[in-house]
Scaffold this motif. Structure first.
Motif, PDB file in Angstrom:
ATOM      1  N   PRO A 151      21.785  -0.393   3.493  1.00 32.43           N
ATOM      2  CA  PRO A 151      20.676  -1.814   4.782  1.00 32.43           C
ATOM      3  C   PRO A 151      19.737  -2.293   4.259  1.00 32.43           C
ATOM      4  CG  PRO A 151      21.626   0.240   6.370  1.00 32.43           C
ATOM      5  CD  PRO A 151      21.809   0.468   4.679  1.00 32.43           C
ATOM      6  N   ARG A 152      18.480  -1.415   3.980  1.00 34.87           N
ATOM      7  CA  ARG A 152      17.680  -2.396   2.922  1.00 34.87           C
ATOM      8  C   ARG A 152      17.181  -1.836   1.934  1.00 34.87           C
ATOM      9  NH1 ARG A 152      13.373  -0.279   7.297  1.00 34.87           N
ATOM     10  NH2 ARG A 152      14.552   1.448   8.260  1.00 34.87           N
ATOM     11  N   SER A 187      15.327   2.521   2.950  1.00 28.89           N
ATOM     12  CA  SER A 187      15.567   3.297   4.643  1.00 28.89           C
ATOM     13  C   SER A 187      15.799   4.359   3.896  1.00 28.89           C
ATOM     14  CB  SER A 187      16.121   1.987   5.670  1.00 28.89           C
ATOM     15  OG  SER A 187      17.414   1.848   5.044  1.00 28.89           O
ATOM     16  N   PRO A 188      15.184   5.617   5.104  1.00 26.07           N
ATOM     17  CA  PRO A 188      15.737   7.193   4.652  1.00 26.07           C
ATOM     18  C   PRO A 188      17.412   6.508   4.715  1.00 26.07           C
ATOM     19  CG  PRO A 188      13.475   6.473   5.962  1.00 26.07           C
ATOM     20  CD  PRO A 188      14.182   5.307   6.078  1.00 26.07           C
ATOM     21  N   PHE A 201      14.226  -2.302  -1.664  1.00 23.59           N
ATOM     22  CA  PHE A 201      13.136  -3.639  -1.882  1.00 23.59           C
ATOM     23  C   PHE A 201      12.844  -2.876  -3.425  1.00 23.59           C
ATOM     24  CE2 PHE A 201      11.965  -3.216   3.331  1.00 23.59           C
ATOM     25  CZ  PHE A 201      13.003  -4.127   3.739  1.00 23.59           C
ATOM     26  N   ALA A 244      17.670  -7.419   3.212  1.00 30.77           N
ATOM     27  CA  ALA A 244      17.976  -6.752   4.177  1.00 30.77           C
ATOM     28  C   ALA A 244      18.398  -7.587   4.621  1.00 30.77           C
ATOM     29  CB  ALA A 244      16.742  -6.904   5.003  1.00 30.77           C
ATOM     30  N   TYR A 245      19.730  -6.265   5.475  1.00 28.35           N
ATOM     31  CA  TYR A 245      20.714  -6.184   6.135  1.00 28.35           C
ATOM     32  C   TYR A 245      21.642  -7.732   6.373  1.00 28.35           C
ATOM     33  CZ  TYR A 245      18.284  -3.058   8.931  1.00 28.35           C
ATOM     34  OH  TYR A 245      17.737  -2.402   9.246  1.00 28.35           O
ATOM     35  N   GLY A 246      22.137  -7.828   4.656  1.00 26.27           N
ATOM     36  CA  GLY A 246      23.054  -9.013   4.216  1.00 26.27           C
ATOM     37  C   GLY A 246      22.062 -10.099   3.323  1.00 26.27           C
ATOM     38  N   ALA A 247      20.433 -10.045   3.871  1.00 28.69           N
ATOM     39  CA  ALA A 247      19.763 -11.320   3.680  1.00 28.69           C
ATOM     40  C   ALA A 247      18.940 -10.531   2.291  1.00 28.69           C
ATOM     41  CB  ALA A 247      18.964 -11.589   4.108  1.00 28.69           C
ATOM     42  N   LEU A 304      13.878 -12.376   8.638  1.00 27.36           N
ATOM     43  CA  LEU A 304      14.986 -12.143   8.314  1.00 27.36           C
ATOM     44  C   LEU A 304      14.569 -10.825   7.123  1.00 27.36           C
ATOM     45  CD1 LEU A 304      17.584 -14.790   6.533  1.00 27.36           C
ATOM     46  CD2 LEU A 304      17.155 -13.491   8.968  1.00 27.36           C
ATOM     47  N   GLN A 309      19.694   6.314   2.848  1.00 28.90           N
ATOM     48  CA  GLN A 309      20.880   5.513   2.161  1.00 28.90           C
ATOM     49  C   GLN A 309      21.407   6.345   1.471  1.00 28.90           C
ATOM     50  OE1 GLN A 309      19.441   1.736   1.671  1.00 28.90           O
ATOM     51  NE2 GLN A 309      19.047   1.509   3.191  1.00 28.90           N
ATOM     52  N   ARG A 358       9.023   4.825   7.158  1.00 25.26           N
ATOM     53  CA  ARG A 358      10.141   4.502   7.350  1.00 25.26           C
ATOM     54  C   ARG A 358      11.047   3.827   6.123  1.00 25.26           C
ATOM     55  NH1 ARG A 358      10.923   2.782  12.434  1.00 25.26           N
ATOM     56  NH2 ARG A 358      10.604   4.136  13.939  1.00 25.26           N
ATOM     57  N   PRO A 365      10.626  -8.834   4.962  1.00 26.54           N
ATOM     58  CA  PRO A 365       9.837  -8.513   4.561  1.00 26.54           C
ATOM     59  C   PRO A 365       8.652  -9.960   4.707  1.00 26.54           C
ATOM     60  CG  PRO A 365       9.843  -7.028   4.417  1.00 26.54           C
ATOM     61  CD  PRO A 365      10.914  -7.518   4.297  1.00 26.54           C
TER      62      PRO A 365
END
Lengths: 176, 147
Positions: A63-64, A105-106, A66, A138-141, A7, A108, A85, A9
Motif C-alpha cells: 500500500p505504501r 507501512s508496517p 516511500f 501510496a494506494y496505487g498513486a 493522494l 508489508q 507508522r 504525503p
C-alpha cells in the motif's frame, strides 16, 4: 492545472495537491500520467517538479512505499509518539541508503519489497535517477518528484522518463 | 515497532520537569507554600509520565502480538465495504472501516475495524479497496490489516 487531491504525503503537504502548470500524456514505456510543478509554503516556499501516475495493482502488494531523498524536509505528522507508522526498509546498498530514506507501512511483504528493490533497480536509483529525485507510492498513486524551482524541458523529460522507469518496475513486480 | 522519539520526548518532558517541580523548591529552600504547590504540580506531571510509560508498554505488547500474527499468520485480504470518519486524532481521521475478510482455507467473514490514518491513506479508503491482511490461524478474528 490538475487538482490531484491528497493522494501522497507530498500532495497533502502542498494543501490540495494542485499541480500547475500541468500536462497530461505519455511519460514513456507505455506509462501515462501528469507532469508539472507543485509548490507550497511552510515558512518558505518549496517548489517541485512532479509526475503523477497510477498503478492500482500495487495496493494489494504494498500500500505504501516511500523513497525520499535523504535530507528532504517532510512533515512528520504520522506519529502519536507510541506507535510506529512506518518501517524502514533495510537494503544492502550503501549508495542507496546514503541517497534515500526508504520507508513502508508496517507489515508489508518483505519478500515482495526485496524483489522490487532488485539490484538493477537499486543501482538505477542510486546512480542514474535525476538529481533530487524521490518517489512516493501510496494506494496505487505514484508521485515522482525532483526539487527543481524552474525545470527546463530537458529536466522535465528526465523526470518523465524516471517516473516511467519506476512505474514499469513496480508494475512488473506486481505482475510476477 | 517501538516507542519513537516523540513518545520518549513526552515521557522525558513530563517526568523530568515534574521531578524538577518536586525537588528544586526543596533544594533551594523555597517557602513552604510554594514547595507544596509546585510539589503537587510536579507529582501530577510525574504521574502523567508514569501513565505514558504504562501506555507505551501496552502499545509495545500490542505491537509484539501483531508482529507475531504477521510472521506466523495466514496471508489473506480485507476488502473495504464501507469507510467513514466522524472524528480526528492529531489532525488524522479516525476511520471506521467495514471489511470483508477473505481468509484462505477458512472462508470469508465481515467485521469492523477502527484505525487512525494519515489524510492521504484515509482519502483512499473507499468501498472495493483490497488490502493485504494477516490472520491468526487459531483465531481468524485476530488479524493485522496492512494499510
Amino acid at each position: 492545472m490538475l487538482d490531484a487531491g491528497p493522494l501522497t504525503p507530498l500532495l497533502v503537504e502542498s494543501g490540495g495537491g494542485r499541480i500547475a502548470p500541468a500536462a497530461h500524456g505519455p511519460l514513456g514505456d507505455g506509462v501515462d500520467g501528469t507532469i508539472g510543478q507543485l509548490a507550497y509554503t511552510r515558512n518558505k516556499t518549496f517548489r517541485f517538479a512532479v509526475a503523477l501516475t497510477e498503478i492500482p495493482a500495487s495496493t494489494a502488494f504494498a500500500p505504501r512505499v516511500f523513497c525520499v531523498r535523504s535530507g528532504r524536509s517532510t512533515r512528520d505528522d504520522e506519529f502519536y509518539g507510541f506507535e510506529a507508522r512506518h518501517s524502514k526498509l533495510w537494503t544492502e546498498s550503501l549508495a542507496l541508503n546514503e541517497r534515500y530514506r526508504i520507508a513502508t507501512s508496517p507489515f508489508q511483504d518483505q519478500n515482495w519489497l526485496r524483489q522490487l528493490f532488485a539490484p538493477a533497480f537499486v543501482h538505477w536509483l542510486a546512480d542514474a535517477a535525476p538529481p533530487g529525485f524521490s518517489f512516493e507510492l501510496a494506494y496505487g498513486a505514484l508521485l515522482c518528484s525532483t526539487e527543481d524551482d524552474d525545470p527546463d524541458p530537458a529536466a522535465l523529460a528526465d523526470l518523465a522518463a524516471a517516473t516511467a522507469h519506476v512505474a514499469t518496475r513496480i508494475r512488473r513486480e506486481c505482475e510476477e | 515497532m517501538q516507542l519513537n522519539r516523540v513518545g520518549i520526548a513526552l515521557i522525558a518532558f513530563f517526568g523530568l520537569v515534574g521531578l524538577g517541580f518536586v525537588v528544586v523548591p526543596v533544594v533551594v529552600g523555597a517557602d513552604g507554600q510554594i514547595v507544596a504547590i509546585l510539589g503537587l504540580l510536579g507529582a501530577i506531571w510525574v504521574i502523567v509520565a508514569g501513565g505514558l510509560v504504562l501506555y507505551a508498554r501496552h502499545q509495545r505488547r500490542k505491537a509484539a502480538h501483531q508482529d507475531e500474527v504477521f510472521r506466523t499468520g495466514i496471508r489473506g485480504t480485507a476488502t473495504v465495504l464501507e469507510a467513514g470518519s466522524n472524528m480526528t486524532v492529531n489532525e488524522m481521521p479516525m476511520m471506521n472501516l467495514r471489511l470483508e475478510l477473505d481468509i484462505p482455507g477458512v472462508g470469508t467473514r465481515r467485521t469492523s475495524r477502527r484505525e487512525v490514518m494519515p489524510v492521504f491513506a484515509a482519502n483512499r479508503m473507499a468501498p472495493g479497496l483490497v488490502l493485504p491482511a494477516y490472520f491468526n490461524g487459531a483465531d481468524p478474528g485476530d488479524f493485522v490489516l496492512v494499510w
